[in-house]
Design a protein around this motif. Structure first.
Motif, mmCIF file in Angstrom:
data_model
loop_
_atom_site.group_PDB
_atom_site.id
_atom_site.type_symbol
_atom_site.label_atom_id
_atom_site.label_comp_id
_atom_site.label_asym_id
_atom_site.label_seq_id
_atom_site.Cartn_x
_atom_site.Cartn_y
_atom_site.Cartn_z
ATOM 1 N N THR A 247 0.980 -1.731 -0.126
ATOM 2 C CA THR A 247 0.119 0.113 -0.471
ATOM 3 C C THR A 247 1.339 1.450 0.061
ATOM 4 N N HIS A 248 2.207 1.084 0.690
ATOM 5 C CA HIS A 248 2.447 2.383 0.719
ATOM 6 C C HIS A 248 3.306 2.272 -0.563
ATOM 7 N N TYR A 249 3.614 2.177 -1.484
ATOM 8 C CA TYR A 249 4.581 2.093 -2.516
ATOM 9 C C TYR A 249 2.997 2.199 -3.864
ATOM 10 N N ALA A 250 1.205 1.419 -3.918
ATOM 11 C CA ALA A 250 0.940 2.131 -4.338
ATOM 12 C C ALA A 250 0.115 3.561 -4.515
ATOM 13 N N THR A 251 0.062 4.159 -2.803
ATOM 14 C CA THR A 251 -0.219 5.453 -2.667
ATOM 15 C C THR A 251 0.939 5.814 -3.203
ATOM 16 N N GLY A 252 1.783 6.253 -2.755
ATOM 17 C CA GLY A 252 3.220 6.433 -3.521
ATOM 18 C C GLY A 252 3.575 6.830 -4.595
ATOM 19 N N THR A 253 2.601 6.151 -5.408
ATOM 20 C CA THR A 253 2.848 6.352 -7.090
ATOM 21 C C THR A 253 1.312 7.032 -7.331
ATOM 22 N N TYR A 254 -0.084 6.617 -6.559
ATOM 23 C CA TYR A 254 -1.219 6.971 -7.450
ATOM 24 C C TYR A 254 -1.201 8.048 -6.515
ATOM 25 N N ALA A 255 -1.467 8.094 -5.314
ATOM 26 C CA ALA A 255 -2.342 9.753 -4.549
ATOM 27 C C ALA A 255 -0.711 10.841 -4.926
ATOM 28 N N LEU A 256 -0.261 10.677 -4.222
ATOM 29 C CA LEU A 256 1.638 11.276 -3.961
ATOM 30 C C LEU A 256 2.123 11.487 -4.719
ATOM 31 N N ASP A 257 2.042 10.741 -6.658
ATOM 32 C CA ASP A 257 2.634 11.138 -7.571
ATOM 33 C C ASP A 257 3.836 10.730 -7.641
ATOM 34 N N LEU A 258 3.987 10.188 -6.718
ATOM 35 C CA LEU A 258 6.395 10.471 -7.128
ATOM 36 C C LEU A 258 7.019 9.853 -8.032
ATOM 37 N N HIS A 259 7.332 10.513 -8.703
ATOM 38 C CA HIS A 259 8.155 10.069 -9.961
ATOM 39 C C HIS A 259 9.667 10.181 -9.569
ATOM 40 N N PRO A 260 10.321 9.292 -10.036
ATOM 41 C CA PRO A 260 12.589 8.877 -9.952
ATOM 42 C C PRO A 260 13.202 9.753 -9.081
ATOM 43 N N ASP A 261 12.713 11.379 -9.970
ATOM 44 C CA ASP A 261 13.771 12.794 -9.583
ATOM 45 C C ASP A 261 13.410 13.742 -8.550
ATOM 46 N N ASP A 262 11.803 13.257 -7.966
ATOM 47 C CA ASP A 262 11.371 14.031 -6.515
ATOM 48 C C ASP A 262 12.298 14.398 -6.055
ATOM 49 N N ILE A 263 12.016 15.910 -5.735
ATOM 50 C CA ILE A 263 12.174 16.024 -3.707
ATOM 51 C C ILE A 263 11.002 15.771 -3.262
ATOM 52 N N PHE A 264 11.234 15.055 -2.368
ATOM 53 C CA PHE A 264 9.554 14.727 -1.382
ATOM 54 C C PHE A 264 9.629 15.900 -0.275
ATOM 55 N N TRP A 265 8.762 16.448 0.188
ATOM 56 C CA TRP A 265 8.495 16.983 1.373
ATOM 57 C C TRP A 265 7.054 16.585 2.170
ATOM 58 N N CYS A 266 7.330 15.295 3.239
ATOM 59 C CA CYS A 266 6.193 15.042 3.913
ATOM 60 C C CYS A 266 6.319 15.776 5.812
ATOM 61 N N THR A 267 6.032 16.861 5.911
ATOM 62 C CA THR A 267 6.146 17.304 6.898
ATOM 63 C C THR A 267 5.529 16.589 8.578
ATOM 64 N N ALA A 268 4.994 15.780 8.069
ATOM 65 C CA ALA A 268 4.678 15.153 9.915
ATOM 66 C C ALA A 268 5.478 14.713 10.313
ATOM 67 N N ASP A 269 4.962 14.478 11.378
ATOM 68 C CA ASP A 269 6.388 13.786 12.231
ATOM 69 C C ASP A 269 5.679 12.545 12.373
ATOM 70 N N PRO A 270 7.410 11.622 12.383
ATOM 71 C CA PRO A 270 7.080 9.633 12.106
ATOM 72 C C PRO A 270 5.984 9.571 14.186
ATOM 73 N N GLY A 271 5.916 10.255 15.298
ATOM 74 C CA GLY A 271 5.484 10.304 15.482
ATOM 75 C C GLY A 271 3.322 9.592 15.377
ATOM 76 N N TRP A 272 3.361 10.009 14.521
ATOM 77 C CA TRP A 272 2.413 9.940 14.018
ATOM 78 C C TRP A 272 1.917 8.940 12.318
ATOM 79 N N VAL A 273 0.974 8.234 12.365
ATOM 80 C CA VAL A 273 1.450 7.506 11.481
ATOM 81 C C VAL A 273 1.733 8.018 9.803
ATOM 82 N N THR A 274 1.381 8.961 10.009
ATOM 83 C CA THR A 274 1.143 9.787 8.009
ATOM 84 C C THR A 274 3.319 10.081 8.532
ATOM 85 N N GLY A 275 3.563 10.325 9.422
ATOM 86 C CA GLY A 275 4.720 10.530 9.263
ATOM 87 C C GLY A 275 5.800 9.438 9.267
#
Ligand code: AMP
Length: 595
Positions: A247-275
């Motif tokens: 699911t992490h892979y599929a949603t990175g593909t479809y929902a976040l639209d990650l492409h190989p050259d991306d610089i990605f910033w998720c602002t959530a803290d890992p103490g919450w599931v998003t992070g």
């Protein structure tokens, strides 16, 4: 002037062709097993989140690519200090951490907690433990000693990774309450080795260790334990397995639209599931560079990060967006964002004006998406090629089947098929990152399902085009600054104070936080309410719980409303607070559901 109800988009207009361009065709032809087959397996088979995230890139073409880019706090006026780990370096450090655990006798199925700010060792520990088959729980570093001790105890923590400062401030006082805790690994505050009795210095252990190979794990082996809150009782430990990686892979593909050259910033803290799912796992699976800001929110700093780090995909949250909105467009206008091509948000309702603010100030609309701790990954989303209906959470991702249901008296549910009719959001079980249990609470887990439908506890509507709209929570939990807060935990901390007879806690609307925690307190007989006591009680709660969880407002009352069976009627307090007729609690969440 009113804004349009739909932001029309076409795949052809986007700077980068989106991964999900034909929604219907992709959903129609989707299977989770085919998606799983796209992710290579560890040598010898099985499935391991950390192997897929780092090991598999460590010797390949991405080995020298920056995997994690940490931005230090530094001097606010000066340049932001940067520390990078390439994929090869990250694999090496994670491998060393695996060795450290093994040398301590910690193995598969054992429990490790991390209680730290967003420092490199947090990420190394999570990945190294996953490689070892050890179940990991990252905890929010703003937690006070009470939520910390509760979670370490419920999770029977065997190892804790924390920092020297947090150890002295929060851990030491509660350590005795966690008899299972055999090892505390400390990250020193300075360059020197730490020498705190009863702990080990993590950095020197890592420096001395030889990287260890991963322990074989399968898709069904437990990997992550994330605590979340319900209306009643202690926090719930939602258990996730290594197979969630699909699911992490599929949603990175479809929902976040990650492409190989991306610089990605998720602002959530890992103490919450998003992070964890998106601040650690998904970007590494996709081999992109992931930015981690070690500092707290500051509007100008955030714009500087977007600009100077050339962030292309940004995943953030409504509270942060509201804080940026409040800082004013002129702060944004001091910067340029030519690399930014996709912005997503999660965690709380995203109001239409926030979606449009993105268009006006950053040149891109914000794409809301929906999920929760139990789902392990994004379920409903606005993806780059969809038309956006501002205010809607979007549509179910490929592989996700979402329904609107109502509960029946016999414990079953029936589906609500009419467009725009309200009900509880339910998901057909079967996606790989679905939680596999609440730790030691089987009955509570079982109650989340009606047949093979998982009942999310959220109220929502689906419109005629298949877009989902958030209505509210079906229970009493509070969402403040994106953090899910269980009223019971706050009430218990208040009730421990000798002046307090009883307390009830609700969420009340707040312009920035979404909701803020408000407490109603009945004092012990003979104790007079005054401002000094109010401040004292709020202070008591902040010390116990941490500032993010403690009430922001506190009102003294003579009594609290209860049901005949003794449950506090928080909904009635909320109705009064919102100025609704007391008998009319119908616009509040449905009263029968407690999770
Ligand atoms: P958590 O488990 O802490 O991630 O919180 C999950 C809850 O946050 C959901 O059940 C919702 O109540 C709320 N939530 C998450 N995303 C959204 C969203 N896009 N819109 C409205 N509420 C959301």
């Amino acid at each position: 002037m009113g804004r349009a109800a739909v932001i029309h988009k076409a795949a052809a207009d986007l700077r980068v062709p989106p991964n999900l361009s034909d929604y219907d065709a992709t959903c129609g032809g989707f299977s989770w097993s085919e998606m799983a087959a796209q992710l290579p397996s560890p040598p010898g088979g099985g499935c391991n989140i950390a192997w897929s995230a780092v090991d598999r890139h460590a010797d390949g073409p991405l080995k020298d690519r920056p995997a994690l880019r940490f931005l230090g706090s530094g001097d606010p006026a000066g340049p932001i200090p940067v520390t990078e780990f390439s994929y090869a370096e990250l694999a090496d450090r994670a491998g060393r951490f695996t060795r450290v655990l093994r040398d301590l006798g910690i193995g598969k199925g054992d429990r490790l907690f991390v209680f730290a700010d967003r420092i490199p060792e947090l990420y190394i520990a999570v990945l190294g433990a996953l490689r070892n088959g050890t179940v990991v729980t990252p905890l929010f570093s703003a937690f006070g000693p009470e939520p910390l001790a509760t979670r370490l105890g419920l999770g029977s923590a065997q190892v804790l990774v924390t920092t020297e400062a947090l150890y002295h401030r929060r851990v030491a006082a509660v350590r005795d309450r966690v008899p299972t805790l055999g090892h505390v690994l400390l990250v020193g505050d300075g360059e020197e080795r730490t020498d705190v009795p009863g702990t080990l210095d993590l950095r020197s252990l890592l420096d001395a260790a030889e990287p260890a190979a991963p322990t074989p794990t399968t898709a069904d082996d437990p990997a992550l334990l994330h605590f979340t809150s319900g209306t009643t009782g202690t926090p719930k430990g939602a258990l996730h397995v290594h197979g969630a990686v699909v699911t992490h892979y599929a949603t990175g593909t479809y929902a976040l639209d990650l492409h190989p050259d991306d610089i990605f910033w998720c602002t959530a803290d890992p103490g919450w599931v998003t992070g964890t799912s998106y601040g650690i796992i998904a970007p590494l699976l996709h081999g992109v560079t992931s930015v981690v800001d070690e500092a707290e929110f500051e509007a100008d700093r955030w714009y500087r990060i977007l600009q100077d780090q050339q962030v292309s995909v940004w995943y953030t949250a409504p509270t942060a967006i509201r804080m940026l909105m409040r800082a004013g467009p002129e702060v944004a206008q001091r910067h340029r964002f030519p690399n930014l091509r996709f912005i997503a948000s999660v965690g709380e309702p995203l109001a239409p004006d926030a979606v449009w603010w993105g268009t006006d100030v950053l040149g891109l609309p914000i794409h809301d998406n929906w999920w929760q701790t139990e789902t392990g990954g994004i379920m409903i989303a606005n993806t780059p090629a969809f038309d956006i209906k501002p205010g809607s959470m979007g549509r179910p991702l490929p592989g996700v089947e979402a329904h609107i249901v109502r509960r029946d008296e016999d414990g079953g549910v029936h589906e609500v098929t009419d467009a725009d009719s309200e009900g509880e959001l339910a998901l057909r079980a079967g996606w790989p990152s679905m939680f596999r249990g609440y730790l030691n609470q089987d009955e509570r887990y079982r109650k989340c399902f009606a047949g093979d439908l998982y009942l999310t506890g959220d109220l929502a509507k689906r419109d005629a085009d298949g877009y989902f709209w958030f209505v509210g929570r079906a229970d009493d939990v509070i969402k403040s600054a994106g953090h899910l807060i269980g009223p019971f935990e706050v009430e218990s901390a208040l009730a421990e104070h000798p002046a307090v007879l009883e307390a009830a806690v609700i969420g009340v609307p707040d312009e920035i936080l979404g909701e803020k925690v408000k407490a109603f307190v009945v004092l012990e007989r003979g104790i007079e309410p005054d401002d000094a006591l109010r401040r004292k009680l709020i202070g008591h709660a902040r010390v116990r719980l941490g500032a993010a969880v403690a009430p922001k407002e506190l009102e003294f009352v003579d009594s609290l409303p209860h049901t005949r069976s003794g449950k506090t009627l928080r909904r009635l307090l909320k109705a009064r607070e919102l100025g609704l007729a007391e008998g009319d609690t119908s616009t509040l969440e449905s009263p029968e559901v407690t999770r």
